[in-house]
Design an enzyme around this catalytic site. Sequence first.
Site: not given
Ligand code: T1G
Length: 702
Positions: A107, A127
Site C-alpha cells: 500500500e 490481510e
Molecule cells: N508484523 C510483525 N511481525 C512480522 C510481520 C508483520 N507484518 N511479518 C513477519 N513478522 C515476524 C515473524 O513473526 C517472525 O518473527 C519474523 O518476522 C520473520 O518472519 C495496513 C493492516 C514476510 C513472507 O500479513 O507473510 O499490513 O518468529 O518467519 O518465512 O493494510 O513473514 O522470528 O520472532 O514469517 O521469511 C500484512 C506477514 C500485515 C505478511 C516472510 N502482512 N508476514 O516470511 O519469515 S497487515 C502480512 C509474512 C497490514 C495494512 C494491513 C512472512 C514473510 P519471529 P517469518 P519468512
Amino acid sequence: MGSVNGSIDLRRDGDVAIITIDNPPVNALKHEVRAGLIEALRQIGDPAIHAVVIACAGRTFSAGADISEFGKPLKSPGLQEVIAALEAVPKPTVAALHGTALGGGLELALGCHYRVAAPGTRVGLPEIKLGILPGAGGTQRLPRLMGPEKALAAILSGDPIPTAQAHADGIIDEIVTGDLTAGAIAFARKVVSEHRPLTLVRNREDKLAAARANPQGYGDAAAKLTSRSGGRRAPAAVIESVRNAFTLPFDDGLAREQALFRELVVTDESRAQRHIFFAEREAARVPDMPQGVKPHPFERAVVIGAGTMGGGIAMSFANVGIPVIVVETAKDLLTKGLDRVADTYRTTIKRGRLTQDEMDKRMALISGSVELEAAGNVDVVIEAVFEEMGLKKEIFGKLDTIARPGTLLATNTSTLDINEIARATKRPQDVLGTHFFSPANVMRLLEIVRGKETSFAALATAIALGRKLAKVPAVVGVCDGFVGNRMLAKRGTEAERLLLEGALPQEVDGAVTEFGFPMGPFAMGDLAGLDVGWRIRKARGVKAEITDPLCEAGRFGQKTGKGYYIYQAGARTPTPDPEVEQIIVAASKRLGIERHKISREEIVERMVYPMINEGARILAEGIAYRPSDIDVIWIYGYGWPVWRGGPMFYADLVGLPHIRDRLALYAKRSGDKSLEPAPLLAKLAAEGKGFASVGAAAGAAA
Ligand code: T1G
C-alpha cells in the site's frame, strides 16, 4: 540528511533522495517507521531534489503493518497519513521493491507514482489471512491498477503475485536487474528527464471503466469467489470495499475501507487468525533447545514404502528440489507407487496448477530401488511402511547397519511408540517421528515426534527440513496418537455416542461443517476407509457399536461405495442411506438407548469439548509445549477453521467455566469418566484464566 530515526535513513544521490526503511527482519511498519517516514518526507523539500526513491534494507521490502501492534491503541501517524504525505510530494516518487512487498508495504508503494522491482519480488495484500482487509488504501488503489475483478481475486486469496504477473497487471512499472536502488534512481531520473506523467494511482480511472459499465459482472465474480467463505466477515467486507473503488469517489471509498478495517480488527475472527500467524512460527521452537544448535544438511533423501503416504512424502521432497529414492520390497509395488505419483502430477497439470516441464523436473528427482542399501548414501530416511511395530523395528534395525553416521532416521508412524522403534537401533539419538498428513504432498502440517533419546541436532534438522518442504513443523512428545490423533479419538468416541442417542451421520457432519470444518467425522471416516480403524479395534479387542456392523456389511466407505453414506459410482458426494439409519436404530435398541432429538449446539459441544479436554491433558503431560501448538496442529493437520483459532484458542473464547460445566454434565450423563473436566482445565476455569495463560512447558515428555 542521514538517519532520521532508528528505522529510517535519508540520503541523497545527486538530485535524487533515497528514503530507506531498516526494521529487520521484515521492515514491518511499526510506529517508529511511520514517524520516520513522515519526517523524511518533510526533509525532501529542497528544490535541488528532483525525485524520491523509497527502498528497504535487508532481505525484503516491507511486509506490512506490524501485526503485533494490532489490538493496541494506534499511535499516530497512521499509515494512511504517511501515504497521504507521500502522495503530496510534488516530484516523482519511485518505490524500489524486493523480496515480498505485502499488505501495508505494498500500500505504501501504491502511494508512489511508480514502482520498480528486482526479479523474484512478490507483491500482495494478504490481510484476509489475518481476518481483516487492507486498511491503507489497498482496496481503492489496487483496482485502479489491475481492474476491480482481478484486484478482488488477489485480495480475497491474499496470495503473493509473482514479479512477471505483477508487471503484466500494471502493479510494477519496470523489473530492474542488478543493483536495485541504483536501478530505481536511474528510473526516477528517466521520469524526470522524459517528463513522464506524475499520475497518482488514486487518480487513475481507466481500469475502472469496465466495472462501471457492467457492475453485475463484478457481482457475479464476487459471488463465485466467495462461494465457500463460510460466513466469515472479512470476505464480505473486501467485496464491499473493492466495489466502492468504482462506485464512490476515492476519498469516500478510503474512509469506508478504514471503517471496515476498524470493525474487523477487533473481531474474534481476526484475533484468531493473528493468533495462528504467530503460533505457526512459535510451534517450531523447542523451549529447552540450547542456542546455536545447527541442523544437519538434507540434500538427498530416501523414503521407504511406495504406498499413498510414501509417494506423497517423496513428492514433497521433489517439489522443493531434493532428490529422493523411493525404496520398496518388490519391483511391481515400486512401479505401482511411482505410477501413482506420476498420475497425481498429471492431475495437477490438468487443473492448471503445474506445467509439464515442472512435472518432468520433479519426476527426474524421484527414483526407485528395491534395495534398502540405497539408504547408505543419504542425509534423511523417512520410513512410511504399514503400521506394524515388528516390521518397523526390523527396518530400523537394518537401517542402523546401513545408514551413514548422523543420517536422520525418521518414521511416519501416526500411532506407534517412537522410543520402541528407536531402541531397534544403536543410535536412538538420530531417531524421531515425522508424521505427515494425507495427502502428504498437500497437507501442510508436519508433526515432529521427539523421542526420549532424540538429539537436539536431529530435532533441529527435522524442523529445518519441515520448513524446506513448505510444511508447518510442530514438535510433540511420544504418547498414543501423539497430539492430533489422540484428540481426534475423543471426537470419534463421542460421534458414535451421538448416533446411538438419536443423531444421524448427516446431522453430526452438518453441524461440524457449519462450525467450519471442511468435512464432518463420518464423511472423513468414509474418505479414510472405515476398515483401517476396524482392523486396529479387532487387534485390540475393542468394539464399536455402529461402525463394526457397517464394516461387517462391507461398508468401508468411499472405497466400497458405501460407508456411513452411499456414493454414486465415481462420485465423492455423500448421500444419506436409509440402510445405515436402520443399523444405527438397531444398535440403539440393542443397547436399550431411547433415541431423542439432539440440538446442533449440543452436537458441536460434544464434537469439540472432549477434544479440548484431551488437549488440556496433553498440555499437563508436556506432550505439547504450548496450547498454541495444539491449535497449529489442528488447523494445518485436521481442517480446524483458521478463523476460530484452534481448539485451545476457541476454548478461551467460549470460556473455560462453561466448557467445564458442560463436560461434567456429559460425563455424568454418559458415565464416561474421560469426559470429566481435566485437572488443568478445571484449575484454570476456577482461577478465571484461559489456556493462553499457560506458558511453554520446559521440555516435551518423551
Ligand atoms: N508484523 C510483525 N511481525 C512480522 C510481520 C508483520 N507484518 N511479518 C513477519 N513478522 C515476524 C515473524 O513473526 C517472525 O518473527 C519474523 O518476522 C520473520 O518472519 C495496513 C493492516 C514476510 C513472507 O500479513 O507473510 O499490513 O518468529 O518467519 O518465512 O493494510 O513473514 O522470528 O520472532 O514469517 O521469511 C500484512 C506477514 C500485515 C505478511 C516472510 N502482512 N508476514 O516470511 O519469515 S497487515 C502480512 C509474512 C497490514 C495494512 C494491513 C512472512 C514473510 P519471529 P517469518 P519468512
